[in-house]
Design a protein around this motif. Structure first.
Motif, PDB file in Angstrom:
ATOM      1  N   ARG A   1      38.809  80.055 -51.931  1.00  0.00           N
ATOM      2  CA  ARG A   1      37.844  81.058 -52.407  1.00  0.00           C
ATOM      3  C   ARG A   1      36.828  80.410 -53.341  1.00  0.00           C
ATOM      4  N   MET A   2      37.292  79.462 -54.159  1.00  0.00           N
ATOM      5  CA  MET A   2      36.383  78.821 -55.101  1.00  0.00           C
ATOM      6  C   MET A   2      35.368  77.923 -54.405  1.00  0.00           C
ATOM      7  N   LEU A   3      35.694  77.427 -53.216  1.00  0.00           N
ATOM      8  CA  LEU A   3      34.713  76.670 -52.438  1.00  0.00           C
ATOM      9  C   LEU A   3      33.579  77.593 -52.010  1.00  0.00           C
ATOM     10  N   VAL A   4      33.912  78.788 -51.589  1.00  0.00           N
ATOM     11  CA  VAL A   4      32.887  79.768 -51.212  1.00  0.00           C
ATOM     12  C   VAL A   4      32.034  80.140 -52.427  1.00  0.00           C
ATOM     13  N   GLU A   5      32.675  80.323 -53.579  1.00  0.00           N
ATOM     14  CA  GLU A   5      31.930  80.658 -54.798  1.00  0.00           C
ATOM     15  C   GLU A   5      31.012  79.503 -55.211  1.00  0.00           C
ATOM     16  N   LEU A   6      31.468  78.278 -55.017  1.00  0.00           N
ATOM     17  CA  LEU A   6      30.641  77.110 -55.324  1.00  0.00           C
ATOM     18  C   LEU A   6      29.361  77.141 -54.499  1.00  0.00           C
ATOM     19  N   ILE A   7      29.487  77.425 -53.225  1.00  0.00           N
ATOM     20  CA  ILE A   7      28.325  77.493 -52.331  1.00  0.00           C
ATOM     21  C   ILE A   7      27.425  78.672 -52.721  1.00  0.00           C
ATOM     22  N   ARG A   8      28.019  79.814 -53.026  1.00  0.00           N
ATOM     23  CA  ARG A   8      27.236  81.001 -53.400  1.00  0.00           C
ATOM     24  C   ARG A   8      26.403  80.773 -54.660  1.00  0.00           C
ATOM     25  N   TYR A   9      26.982  80.089 -55.628  1.00  0.00           N
ATOM     26  CA  TYR A   9      26.321  79.919 -56.924  1.00  0.00           C
ATOM     27  C   TYR A   9      25.662  78.557 -57.080  1.00  0.00           C
ATOM     28  N   LYS A  10      25.425  77.856 -56.000  1.00  0.00           N
ATOM     29  CA  LYS A  10      24.850  76.511 -56.046  1.00  0.00           C
ATOM     30  C   LYS A  10      23.581  76.450 -56.900  1.00  0.00           C
TER      31      LYS A  10
ATOM     32  N   PHE B   1      22.955  70.374 -61.025  1.00  0.00           N
ATOM     33  CA  PHE B   1      23.098  69.590 -59.792  1.00  0.00           C
ATOM     34  C   PHE B   1      24.249  68.586 -59.866  1.00  0.00           C
ATOM     35  N   ASP B   2      24.358  67.833 -60.962  1.00  0.00           N
ATOM     36  CA  ASP B   2      25.423  66.832 -61.096  1.00  0.00           C
ATOM     37  C   ASP B   2      26.806  67.481 -61.063  1.00  0.00           C
ATOM     38  N   TYR B   3      26.928  68.626 -61.714  1.00  0.00           N
ATOM     39  CA  TYR B   3      28.188  69.366 -61.754  1.00  0.00           C
ATOM     40  C   TYR B   3      28.563  69.831 -60.340  1.00  0.00           C
ATOM     41  N   TYR B   4      27.593  70.400 -59.652  1.00  0.00           N
ATOM     42  CA  TYR B   4      27.799  70.866 -58.276  1.00  0.00           C
ATOM     43  C   TYR B   4      28.234  69.701 -57.385  1.00  0.00           C
ATOM     44  N   LYS B   5      27.528  68.577 -57.488  1.00  0.00           N
ATOM     45  CA  LYS B   5      27.813  67.401 -56.655  1.00  0.00           C
ATOM     46  C   LYS B   5      29.223  66.876 -56.911  1.00  0.00           C
ATOM     47  N   GLU B   6      29.634  66.830 -58.193  1.00  0.00           N
ATOM     48  CA  GLU B   6      30.982  66.370 -58.536  1.00  0.00           C
ATOM     49  C   GLU B   6      32.049  67.223 -57.849  1.00  0.00           C
ATOM     50  N   ILE B   7      31.872  68.541 -57.899  1.00  0.00           N
ATOM     51  CA  ILE B   7      32.867  69.440 -57.309  1.00  0.00           C
ATOM     52  C   ILE B   7      32.857  69.340 -55.787  1.00  0.00           C
TER      53      ILE B   7
END
Length: 179
Positions: free
Chosen positions: A121-130, A135-141
């Motif tokens: 579910r958190m992968l979907v939330e990561l994409i939703r809130y990109k 940017f660096d935080y998003y890329k790390e995850i």
């Protein structure tokens, strides 16, 4: 952990409760919340205080080991119709009732049970809130998700994505950036 009313019921009176506190067998860990342990993690206290809220976003990624950035506030997901959480330590995300519980699990966090979204579910939330994440935080995850991809249930990720708003955009980004 106990509320003040539960402590009074357990010990018979407020006087007895205060005696137990003086003896060091009970501690006040937050306003109206008591514990038999002196040190309780703040996330444990907040999860007890808001039992219907679900840990999400930065805290969930940190707890799941997808980032080493320690969040400075606590992210909780609640129903759209829920009251606003006024605690300054909490950032609240409102979700439609039909998708709020998707992917919610109970997990032990430092000896306390918390409600948290699973990794899928958190992968979907990561994409939703990109667009709202650095940017660096998003890329790390994303890189950490790629590393654990074989352990994820991709079918479950797709189910959560299809139930979310902007499902087409989420599915496209999943294919391009993660899978």
């Amino acid at each position: 952990m106990y509320t003040q009313a539960e402590c009074i019921e357990k010990f018979g009176s407020k006087y007895n409760m205060n005696k137990v506190m003086e003896e060091g067998l009970l501690y006040r860990v937050d306003r109206g919340i008591y514990s038999e342990k002196e040190h309780v993690p703040e996330l444990g206290i907040l999860s007890f205080k808001y039992p219907k809220a679900i840990v999400t976003m930065r805290n969930a990624w940190f707890i799941h080991g997808l980032t080493d950035v320690i969040p400075d506030e606590y992210d909780f997901a609640t129903d759209r119709d829920a009251a606003k959480i006024t605690d300054k330590r909490v950032k609240q995300y409102f979700y439609p009732k039909e998708i709020l519980a998707n992917g919610c699990i109970e997990k032990d966090y430092q000896g306390y049970m918390i409600r948290i979204y699973n990794k899928e579910r958190m992968l979907v939330e990561l994409i939703r809130y990109k667009s709202k994440l650095p940017f660096d935080y998003y890329k790390e995850i994303v890189l950490n998700y790629r590393r654990i991809l074989p352990t994820l249930d991709i079918r479950e990720v797709e189910d959560y994505a299809m139930a979310s708003p902007k499902k087409d955009l989420i599915m496209e980004r999943l294919q391009l950036e993660v899978l």
